[in-house]
Design a protein around this motif. Sequence first.
Motif, PDB file in Angstrom:
ATOM      1  N   MET A   1      -5.944  69.044 102.764  1.00 23.25           N
ATOM      2  CA  MET A   1      -7.245  69.592 103.023  1.00 23.25           C
ATOM      3  C   MET A   1      -8.266  68.489 103.028  1.00 23.25           C
ATOM      4  N   ALA A   2      -9.235  68.668 103.922  1.00 25.97           N
ATOM      5  CA  ALA A   2     -10.273  67.661 103.970  1.00 25.97           C
ATOM      6  C   ALA A   2     -11.508  68.321 103.420  1.00 25.97           C
ATOM      7  N   ASP A 142       0.949  75.569  86.058  1.00 29.77           N
ATOM      8  CA  ASP A 142       2.083  76.267  86.694  1.00 29.77           C
ATOM      9  C   ASP A 142       2.083  76.115  88.218  1.00 29.77           C
ATOM     10  N   ARG A 143       1.040  75.520  88.787  1.00 25.83           N
ATOM     11  CA  ARG A 143       0.951  75.239  90.237  1.00 25.83           C
ATOM     12  C   ARG A 143       1.336  76.476  91.069  1.00 25.83           C
ATOM     13  N   LEU A 144       0.786  77.610  90.639  1.00 22.56           N
ATOM     14  CA  LEU A 144       1.122  78.885  91.285  1.00 22.56           C
ATOM     15  C   LEU A 144       0.836  78.847  92.793  1.00 22.56           C
ATOM     16  N   ALA A 145      -0.357  78.388  93.146  1.00 23.29           N
ATOM     17  CA  ALA A 145      -0.745  78.411  94.565  1.00 23.29           C
ATOM     18  C   ALA A 145       0.175  77.507  95.391  1.00 23.29           C
ATOM     19  N   GLN A 146       0.408  76.287  94.870  1.00 25.54           N
ATOM     20  CA  GLN A 146       1.263  75.340  95.605  1.00 25.54           C
ATOM     21  C   GLN A 146       2.663  75.932  95.791  1.00 25.54           C
ATOM     22  N   THR A 147       3.153  76.626  94.734  1.00 30.71           N
ATOM     23  CA  THR A 147       4.497  77.202  94.825  1.00 30.71           C
ATOM     24  C   THR A 147       4.540  78.332  95.845  1.00 30.71           C
ATOM     25  N   ARG A 385      -6.413  61.379  97.693  1.00 31.25           N
ATOM     26  CA  ARG A 385      -7.297  61.402  96.517  1.00 31.25           C
ATOM     27  C   ARG A 385      -6.469  61.712  95.262  1.00 31.25           C
ATOM     28  N   ARG A 386      -6.628  60.905  94.230  1.00 27.65           N
ATOM     29  CA  ARG A 386      -5.865  61.134  92.991  1.00 27.65           C
ATOM     30  C   ARG A 386      -6.737  60.820  91.781  1.00 27.65           C
ATOM     31  N   LEU A 387      -6.374  61.436  90.646  1.00 19.14           N
ATOM     32  CA  LEU A 387      -6.985  61.084  89.366  1.00 19.14           C
ATOM     33  C   LEU A 387      -5.854  60.658  88.441  1.00 19.14           C
ATOM     34  N   GLY A 456      -2.090  63.817 104.009  1.00 21.67           N
ATOM     35  CA  GLY A 456      -1.688  63.124 102.790  1.00 21.67           C
ATOM     36  C   GLY A 456      -0.243  62.651 102.911  1.00 21.67           C
ATOM     37  N   HIS A 457       0.354  62.327 101.767  1.00 22.54           N
ATOM     38  CA  HIS A 457       1.726  61.813 101.793  1.00 22.54           C
ATOM     39  C   HIS A 457       2.299  61.896 100.394  1.00 22.54           C
ATOM     40  N   GLY A 458       3.626  62.081 100.317  1.00 16.74           N
ATOM     41  CA  GLY A 458       4.277  62.073  99.005  1.00 16.74           C
ATOM     42  C   GLY A 458       4.259  63.444  98.355  1.00 16.74           C
ATOM     43  N   MET A 459       4.340  63.426  97.023  1.00 14.54           N
ATOM     44  CA  MET A 459       4.554  64.681  96.293  1.00 14.54           C
ATOM     45  C   MET A 459       3.406  65.679  96.445  1.00 14.54           C
ATOM     46  N   HIS A 460       2.222  65.207  96.810  1.00 10.17           N
ATOM     47  CA  HIS A 460       1.103  66.141  96.991  1.00 10.17           C
ATOM     48  C   HIS A 460       0.742  66.346  98.458  1.00 10.17           C
ATOM     49  N   ALA A 461       1.596  65.889  99.366  1.00  5.44           N
ATOM     50  CA  ALA A 461       1.292  66.091 100.782  1.00  5.44           C
ATOM     51  C   ALA A 461       1.036  67.570 101.026  1.00  5.44           C
ATOM     52  N   CYS A 462       0.142  67.862 101.935  1.00  4.59           N
ATOM     53  CA  CYS A 462      -0.312  69.241 102.141  1.00  4.59           C
ATOM     54  C   CYS A 462       0.865  70.209 102.341  1.00  4.59           C
ATOM     55  N   PRO A 463       1.038  71.175 101.431  1.00  2.98           N
ATOM     56  CA  PRO A 463       2.131  72.136 101.612  1.00  2.98           C
ATOM     57  C   PRO A 463       1.814  73.176 102.690  1.00  2.98           C
TER      58      PRO A 463
HETATM   59  C1  HEM Z   1      -5.268  71.106 109.512  1.00  3.93           C
HETATM   60  C2  HEM Z   1      -5.278  71.707 108.334  1.00  3.93           C
HETATM   61  C3  HEM Z   1      -5.103  71.014 107.011  1.00  3.93           C
HETATM   62  C4  HEM Z   1      -5.331  69.716 106.662  1.00  3.93           C
HETATM   63  C5  HEM Z   1      -5.842  68.584 107.546  1.00  3.93           C
HETATM   64  C6  HEM Z   1      -4.984  69.582 105.269  1.00  3.93           C
HETATM   65  C7  HEM Z   1      -5.050  68.398 104.554  1.00  3.93           C
HETATM   66  C8  HEM Z   1      -4.630  68.252 103.246  1.00  3.93           C
HETATM   67  C9  HEM Z   1      -4.642  67.015 102.522  1.00  3.93           C
HETATM   68  C10 HEM Z   1      -5.102  65.682 103.073  1.00  3.93           C
HETATM   69  C11 HEM Z   1      -4.162  67.261 101.276  1.00  3.93           C
HETATM   70  C12 HEM Z   1      -3.965  66.230 100.154  1.00  3.93           C
HETATM   71  C13 HEM Z   1      -2.601  65.597 100.314  1.00  3.93           C
HETATM   72  C14 HEM Z   1      -2.430  64.293  99.597  1.00  3.93           C
HETATM   73  O1  HEM Z   1      -3.408  63.773  99.102  1.00  3.93           O
HETATM   74  O2  HEM Z   1      -1.294  63.753  99.550  1.00  3.93           O
HETATM   75  C15 HEM Z   1      -3.855  68.666 101.194  1.00  3.93           C
HETATM   76  C16 HEM Z   1      -3.364  69.297 100.079  1.00  3.93           C
HETATM   77  C17 HEM Z   1      -3.197  70.655  99.982  1.00  3.93           C
HETATM   78  N1  HEM Z   1      -3.324  71.571 100.996  1.00  3.93           N
HETATM   79 FE1  HEM Z   1      -3.832  71.182 102.928  1.00  3.93          FE
HETATM   80  N2  HEM Z   1      -4.569  70.786 104.792  1.00  3.93           N
HETATM   81  C18 HEM Z   1      -4.614  71.689 105.825  1.00  3.93           C
HETATM   82  C19 HEM Z   1      -4.263  73.019 105.775  1.00  3.93           C
HETATM   83  C20 HEM Z   1      -3.850  73.680 104.654  1.00  3.93           C
HETATM   84  C21 HEM Z   1      -3.496  75.073 104.605  1.00  3.93           C
HETATM   85  C22 HEM Z   1      -3.472  76.013 105.824  1.00  3.93           C
HETATM   86  C23 HEM Z   1      -3.164  75.363 103.320  1.00  3.93           C
HETATM   87  C24 HEM Z   1      -2.710  76.661 102.722  1.00  3.93           C
HETATM   88  C25 HEM Z   1      -2.045  77.583 103.360  1.00  3.93           C
HETATM   89  C26 HEM Z   1      -3.302  74.130 102.550  1.00  3.93           C
HETATM   90  C27 HEM Z   1      -3.058  74.006 101.194  1.00  3.93           C
HETATM   91  C28 HEM Z   1      -3.062  72.817 100.500  1.00  3.93           C
HETATM   92  C29 HEM Z   1      -2.757  72.708  99.078  1.00  3.93           C
HETATM   93  C30 HEM Z   1      -2.428  73.858  98.124  1.00  3.93           C
HETATM   94  C31 HEM Z   1      -2.839  71.352  98.756  1.00  3.93           C
HETATM   95  C32 HEM Z   1      -2.610  70.714  97.372  1.00  3.93           C
HETATM   96  C33 HEM Z   1      -1.198  70.180  97.223  1.00  3.93           C
HETATM   97  C34 HEM Z   1      -0.877  69.737  95.805  1.00  3.93           C
HETATM   98  O3  HEM Z   1      -1.662  69.991  94.909  1.00  3.93           O
HETATM   99  O4  HEM Z   1       0.203  69.141  95.612  1.00  3.93           O
HETATM  100  N3  HEM Z   1      -3.709  73.142 103.403  1.00  3.93           N
HETATM  101  N4  HEM Z   1      -4.147  69.255 102.411  1.00  3.93           N
END
Ligand code: HEM
Length: 528
Positions: A1-2, A142-147, A385-387, A456-463
Motif C-alpha cells: 500500500m502506498a 495475531d496478524r488477523l488481517a494479513q492472514t 517502510r520498517r520500524l 514491497g518485497h520479502g516477508m511483508h510484501a503486499c499480500p
Molecule cells: C495496487 C495496489 C496496491 C499497492 C501498490 C500496494 C502496496 C503495498 C506495499 C508497498 C506494501 C508494503 C510492502 C513492504 O513494505 O514490503 C503493502 C503491504 C500491505 N498491503 Fe498492499 N498494496 C496494494 C493493494 C492492496 C490490497 C488490495 C490489499 C488488501 C486486499 C492490500 C493489503 C496489504 C496489507 C495487509 C499489507 C501489510 C503486509 C504485512 O503487514 O506484512 N494491499 N502493500
Amino acid sequence: MAFNLSSTDYKSLYASDSDALKQWLPLAATVVLICLSVTWFGLVYQKTKHPLANPPHLFQLRLFKQIDFLRNGVEILMQAKKKYAGEPFRMINELGELLVLPPSHVQLMRNEEKLSFSKAILTDFHGHNPGFEPFGLFAHDDRLAQTVIRKQLTRTLNTVTQPLSSETTFAVETIFGNSPDWKDVRIKDSLLDLVARISSRVFLGDALCRNEDWLKITKDYTVDAFKSATKMTIVPYPLRFLLRWFSKDFALVSREYNLAKEIITPVIERRRELKAEARSKGENVPAYNDAIDWVESESQGRPYDPAAFQLLLSFAAIHTTTDLLCQTLLLLSNEPELIAPLRDEIINVLRVEGWKKSALFNMKLLDSAIKEAQRIKPNGLTGMRRLATQTVELSNNITIHKGDRVMVDATSMLDPTIYPEPEKFDIYRFLHLRERADFASKAQLVATSPEHLSFGHGMHACPGRFFAANEVKIALCHLLLKYDWKLSPATASIKPVVHGVSMVVNPENRLMFRRRKEEIDLESLEFN
Ligand code: HEM
C-alpha cells in the motif's frame, strides 16, 4: 500500500484547526523552545554513525525540515544518494527521521523479523488514538488481517472473478454511462468510485457494496486518517494531546470509524443469528464469499473489531489500487494507439477462455502494461517502510537500532542500467523481460524484486497484490472494450503530484471517453 495524499489534502492539512490552538500558544511557545534545543542536539548527535543528509540549522525546528522535505524531498534524496553512494544515510522526512538503506541492502533486510512493517504503520499513524483502531489491528500480533488476505482472499481469487466482473458492469455503467458522444471527466474521482464499489463487493458482500454511506467512508477514511496522522507527527510530542481534543480532523476520523461500526455491525449480527439458527436446526450453515465471512471464520470466535478490519482493508486497498488503475489508463490515453493491441489480447483470451482462472494470467501484455505503468510512476522513491522493534545487525556490519525508522532507496525502478530509456512507457517491456532467464521470475505484475518495489518485497510484501492485479485487469477489460479514451484538452501534463518522495496521480487530470460497441459481451462469458 502506498500512503499518499493529493495536493488539496496537504493544503488543508496545514490550514485547519488553527483557531482552537491559538489559545494554547503561550504554553506551546514555551514547550516548543525547550523541544527545539533538545531536538536539534538529539538529531545531530545520534547513536547511529550514519550521516544525516538534511540536518537542521542551529536551533532550527525539525518541523521546518519536515515541511521542507515535503517540498524538496526528491532533490534531497537524489543529492544524498549521490553523496553517500551505496552507503546508508539518515534523512528528515515528513514523518521525522528515517534511515535510508541503498538498494543493495534489500535482500539483507527483506525477511528480518525485527524490522516490522505493521509497527511502522502503527507508529506513523498513531494507531493508539480513538478512530485509528484499524492501525492497531494492522499491527496486532495475531496478524488477523494479513492472514485473511493470504489464506482466504488470495487462495480463492478465482471465485471472486464473477462478483468482481458483475459489479464492474454495474459500476462502469453507473459512472460512465452509455453515450456515444465524447465526455470529459476528472478520471481519478471516477476510478476511485469504481474501485470502491468493486472492492466493497468482495470485502463486504452484495448487501453493503452499494450502500452510499459505506462507499463514502471507504473512500474518505484513508485520506482523513492520513491527514490527522501527519498533523499529529508535525506537532511536537508534548502538544499532541491537544489535537486529540481540538482537531476537527481527529473528530472526523472518529466519526467515520463509528459510522463504519453502525453500518457493519447489524450485518454481522444478522449473519451470526442466521448461522446459529441453522446450526440449532441442523440445517446447512449459510456461507458468504466475502471478507466479512472470511474474517469471521479465521478469528475462530476470538473477539476482533469488524469495523476496524474493514477500514484496514479500505486503507490498504482502495487508494492504492485506484492510483495504479488511473496511472495505467492515463498513460494509455496519452498514447491511444497502444490500446488496440491490448484490446486484441483481451478479446482473444476471453473468446477462448471466458473468465476462467487462467484467463487473467494469460493476458500477458496487459500484465506487462500495468507493471510498466507502476514502474514509470512508483508510488514512492523510497520503499519497504520498517520500524526496528529490536536492534539488528545486518550481515554487512550495518547496525539498525531499536526504534529506528527504516526505508530502502527504491529508485532502481527508474535506473537506466536496469530499464533502458526508463522514462519511456513501453507496454512490451515486461513481456519481453519474461523471456530473459535472469528476469523471467521478476517480470510478472505480482512478482516483487529489488528492481521493482511497488508492492514491497520479502516477508511483508503486499499480500493483497494478487487481488489488486486481478481487479485492475478486470476493470481494464471493461473500460478498454466498452469505451474509447483520450486525454482531455484540459490535461496539459500527466505528471504526478509529488510530496516528499511520494508520487500520486494528479487528481485534476481529465480524460475524454465515449461508449463503443464491445466485441464480446463480457456479461455472458463463462466463469468456470
Ligand atoms: C495496487 C495496489 C496496491 C499497492 C501498490 C500496494 C502496496 C503495498 C506495499 C508497498 C506494501 C508494503 C510492502 C513492504 O513494505 O514490503 C503493502 C503491504 C500491505 N498491503 Fe498492499 N498494496 C496494494 C493493494 C492492496 C490490497 C488490495 C490489499 C488488501 C486486499 C492490500 C493489503 C496489504 C496489507 C495487509 C499489507 C501489510 C503486509 C504485512 O503487514 O506484512 N494491499 N502493500
